[in-house]
Write an enzyme that holds these catalytic residues in place. Structure first.
Site, PDB file in Angstrom:
ATOM      1  N   ASP A   1     -35.444  27.458  25.317  1.00 44.48           N
ATOM      2  CA  ASP A   1     -35.824  27.161  23.931  1.00 44.48           C
ATOM      3  C   ASP A   1     -37.316  27.426  23.749  1.00 44.48           C
ATOM      4  OD1 ASP A   1     -36.334  26.012  21.456  1.00 44.48           O
ATOM      5  OD2 ASP A   1     -36.102  23.945  22.179  1.00 44.48           O
TER       6      ASP A   1
ATOM      7  N   ASP B   1     -32.954  30.064  22.354  1.00 45.51           N
ATOM      8  CA  ASP B   1     -33.138  31.132  21.365  1.00 45.51           C
ATOM      9  C   ASP B   1     -33.402  32.468  22.066  1.00 45.51           C
ATOM     10  OD1 ASP B   1     -35.821  30.735  22.179  1.00 45.51           O
ATOM     11  OD2 ASP B   1     -36.067  29.214  20.630  1.00 45.51           O
TER      12      ASP B   1
ATOM     13  N   ASP C   1     -13.592  37.459  22.200  1.00 47.06           N
ATOM     14  CA  ASP C   1     -13.144  36.060  22.175  1.00 47.06           C
ATOM     15  C   ASP C   1     -11.653  35.971  21.845  1.00 47.06           C
ATOM     16  OD1 ASP C   1     -13.923  33.217  22.201  1.00 47.06           O
ATOM     17  OD2 ASP C   1     -13.312  33.250  20.101  1.00 47.06           O
TER      18      ASP C   1
ATOM     19  N   GLU D   1     -11.427  38.151  26.838  1.00 53.70           N
ATOM     20  CA  GLU D   1     -11.167  36.762  27.196  1.00 53.70           C
ATOM     21  C   GLU D   1      -9.753  36.462  26.739  1.00 53.70           C
ATOM     22  OE1 GLU D   1     -11.860  32.149  26.292  1.00 53.70           O
ATOM     23  OE2 GLU D   1     -11.493  33.666  24.783  1.00 53.70           O
TER      24      GLU D   1
HETATM   25  O1  ISL Z   1     -10.529  27.095  27.348  1.00 56.48           O
HETATM   26  C1  ISL Z   1      -9.358  27.379  27.306  1.00 56.48           C
HETATM   27  C2  ISL Z   1      -8.444  26.841  28.304  1.00 56.48           C
HETATM   28  O2  ISL Z   1      -9.098  25.871  29.044  1.00 56.48           O
HETATM   29  C3  ISL Z   1      -8.817  28.277  26.288  1.00 56.48           C
HETATM   30  O3  ISL Z   1      -7.690  27.800  25.686  1.00 56.48           O
HETATM   31  C4  ISL Z   1      -9.901  28.576  25.275  1.00 56.48           C
HETATM   32  O4  ISL Z   1      -9.999  27.515  24.402  1.00 56.48           O
HETATM   33  C5  ISL Z   1      -9.575  29.781  24.519  1.00 56.48           C
HETATM   34  O5  ISL Z   1      -9.332  30.833  25.385  1.00 56.48           O
HETATM   35  C6  ISL Z   1     -10.654  30.264  23.618  1.00 56.48           C
HETATM   36  O6  ISL Z   1     -11.947  30.113  24.026  1.00 56.48           O
HETATM   37  C7  ISL Z   1     -12.876  30.837  23.273  1.00 56.48           C
HETATM   38  O7  ISL Z   1     -12.642  30.727  21.885  1.00 56.48           O
HETATM   39  C8  ISL Z   1     -12.815  29.448  21.313  1.00 56.48           C
HETATM   40  C9  ISL Z   1     -14.147  28.836  21.706  1.00 56.48           C
HETATM   41  O8  ISL Z   1     -14.153  27.485  21.355  1.00 56.48           O
HETATM   42  C10 ISL Z   1     -14.420  28.964  23.183  1.00 56.48           C
HETATM   43  O9  ISL Z   1     -15.698  28.472  23.477  1.00 56.48           O
HETATM   44  C11 ISL Z   1     -14.284  30.402  23.546  1.00 56.48           C
HETATM   45  O10 ISL Z   1     -14.614  30.682  24.874  1.00 56.48           O
HETATM   46  C12 ISL Z   1     -12.685  29.611  19.830  1.00 56.48           C
HETATM   47  O11 ISL Z   1     -13.484  30.641  19.384  1.00 56.48           O
END
Ligand code: ISL
Length: 548
Positions: A27, A35, A209, A270
């Site tokens: 930060d 940041d 994501d 992910e």
């Molecule tokens: O963390 C999980 C299992 O333990 C997953 O279900 C996870 O919540 C999911 O894959 C999505 O995670 C991602 O998208 C979310 C966000 O809250 C997480 O931080 C991100 O990594 C929603 O955007």
């Protein structure tokens, strides 16, 4: 055995990528959240650590209902993190430091404050504005009941009713994160444009994501009784909203977009999916470059399970000619020092109120060994900020500082993910430990005990976990055996893992075996703890070199 190097050569196949959770990294302006300027000031640290690239979690304008995964504008930077000009300077700085840079793309949902969602709410049912999201009529008299039984990943229903209407909108996460309608070409075009926007600014790629969520069953059938619990990944294939076939079309089209830019730019998915074979479908030729393999992170400290997990993932990725991508921790799961410090290490969660006692010393010992295991495996690896300092999950944060929506939506039954997001300790004897200027207040309080885990303290201790990571990354870079390739298992005692990467380089991990003697005529390159009388003790890993 399939030849894993047969296709798609590229830097990402064996890269080590450092995850920066921007709010908690550094930060510079003292407002309590990290940041861009903070990241820029720490690039030297990352280069010295020896990683190849960084991935920065969402930095877009956001009301932060979910730590920035609720995006208001995909082409701008949140004022608390900096400006677009600073983002461009960071990309250039990172490149000057020899680091590639990935950013987070959040295509499944926007923030409810996004212009599109505001327009949707202001427009009538059936309008083009509503068609960008997933609105459905409720069931029962007056449409008073949810359209179906889908559950939010954060707890509660996945539907929220539009006030005064029989219409409900879908949110697989928080109500502040309405799901986009990926059947709508306008949505598809918008994200291609966003991808181009950032490629034009020089990023080397994107972490996608919830890459497994974009497409939903058009019939919107009930999930049924096996609806998953909060934050638990689904077990089922052919689920109405996870991992549907239709997502692959989207990624094939994105691949064309990114290829047109050249320069080895990449996507990492992910996707929490039930098996490595489902994951491998995301990295088939012509789709994404890599996908996080969360199985290692879900795997307890058990030799047989670890070996099976490794084999299965190598096999699944090998079948499609892709390279595995290992992860031990990230911003969603309990830090692995803590996981490994519990006798029943059931993987990454759940984070309920009833927690088993934790032995942090044992956890750190295993975390050190786990790092050498992960970094010796064929493929790429992600390091989550702070794991190189041996940070543990902060499980005693007071209720009133918790921000994770899972805490609120589970009525406090689940503590949520804040405990792995506590700001980094860099230096000094007291909070904010160099995270921000003296006197500033980090957005989550740091444990006083972290004064022993600052980067500054660990840097001066040759036996520290930070120095272990640095040495491991240096050796990994120097020895060709650690490049993209295969492994071969060797016989070891029960409770141990022993494999070679080529004829000269071996990795031995004593998971829970009695101390054992390392193979003859081998020299220890690096060990996670000292050998005792020439034997490798439990909870210890070593990298070895032997004459060819
Ligand atoms: O963390 C999980 C299992 O333990 C997953 O279900 C996870 O919540 C999911 O894959 C999505 O995670 C991602 O998208 C979310 C966000 O809250 C997480 O931080 C991100 O990594 C929603 O955007």
């Amino acid at each position: 055995m399939p030849d894993r190097t047969a296709q798609q050569p590229g830097w990402w196949r064996d890269a080590v990528i450092y995850q920066i959770y921007i709010r908690s990294f550094a930060d510079a302006d003292g407002n309590g959240v990290g940041d861009i300027a903070g990241i820029r000031s720490r690039l030297g640290y990352l280069r010295e650590l020896g990683v190849d690239a960084i991935w920065i979690t969402p930095w877009y304008p956001s009301p932060m209902a979910d730590g920035g995964y609720d995006v208001v504008d995909y082409r701008a930077i949140a004022p608390e993190f900096g400006t677009l000009a600073e983002a461009e300077e960071l990309i250039a700085d990172a490149h000057r430091h020899g680091l590639r840079m990935l950013i987070d793309l959040v295509p499944n949902h926007t923030s409810d404050r996004h212009r599109w969602f505001q327009e949707a709410l202001a427009s009538p049912p059936g309008s083009p504005q509503r068609a960008r999201y997933v609105f459905r009529t409720g069931t029962g008299p007056g449409g008073d009941t949810e359209p179906n039984d889908w559950r939010s990943t954060f707890g509660g229903s996945a539907w929220t009713r539009v006030p005064g209407e029989d219409q409900w909108y879908l949110h697989l996460f928080a109500p502040e994160q309405p799901d986009l309608n990926w059947e709508n070409p306008e949505v598809r075009d918008e994200f291609v444009d966003v991808i181009r926007f950032w490629l034009d600014r020089g990023v080397d790629g994107f972490r996608i994501d919830v890459a497994n969520a974009l497409v939903k069953d058009p019939m919107f059938p009930d999930v049924g009784p096996e609806a998953p619990d909060v934050l638990e990944p689904p077990e089922r294939v052919d689920h109405p909203h996870w991992d549907r076939e239709g997502v692959h079309e989207i990624y094939k089209s994105w691949r064309h977009v990114i290829e047109a830019y050249g320069g080895d730019r990449v996507f990492v998915a992910e996707a929490w999916v039930p098996t490595p074979y489902r994951l491998a479908r995301y990295v088939r030729p012509g789709e994404l470059h890599s996908a996080f393999n969360f199985d290692l992170l879900r795997c307890p400290w058990d030799a047989d399970r670890l070996r099976a997990t490794i084999d299965e993932n190598l096999d699944a990725m090998g079948e499609v000619g892709a390279s595995p991508t290992w992860v031990l921790s990230n911003h969603d799961v309990t830090r692995h020092v803590t996981r490994y410090g519990r006798s029943l290490t059931s993987g990454h969660g759940p984070r309920t109120e009833r927690l088993e006692p934790v032995d942090l010393e044992l956890g750190l010992r295993r975390a050190r060994a786990g790092a050498l295991l992960m970094l010796a495996l064929p493929g790429g690896a992600y390091i989550y900020q702070g794991e190189e300092l041996g940070l543990w999950e902060v499980e005693d944060l007071p209720d009133d500082v918790l921000q994770d929506p899972t805490f609120i939506r589970s009525d406090g039954r689940i503590r949520g993910r804040d405990g792995c997001r506590v700001p980094m300790p860099w230096s000094g004897d007291a909070p904010p430990f160099g995270f921000g200027p003296d006197g500033s207040q980090p957005w989550l309080p740091q444990p006083l005990a972290w004064k022993a885990l600052t980067a500054q303290v660990l840097r001066e201790d040759p036996g520290s976990i930070l120095e272990l990571y640095r040495s491991a990354l240096r050796i990994r870079r120097e020895l060709p055996a650690f490049r993209d390739g295969d492994l071969a298992w060797l016989d070891g005692p029960p409770g141990a893992l022993l494999f070679e990467r080529d004829a000269t380089v071996l990795c031995a991990v004593n998971v829970t075996a009695a101390p054992f003697r390392l193979p003859e005529q081998s020299e220890v390159l690096l060990a996670s703890a000292p050998l005792v009388d020439g034997l490798l003790p439990p909870g210890t890993a070593a990298w070895l070199r032997r004459a060819a």
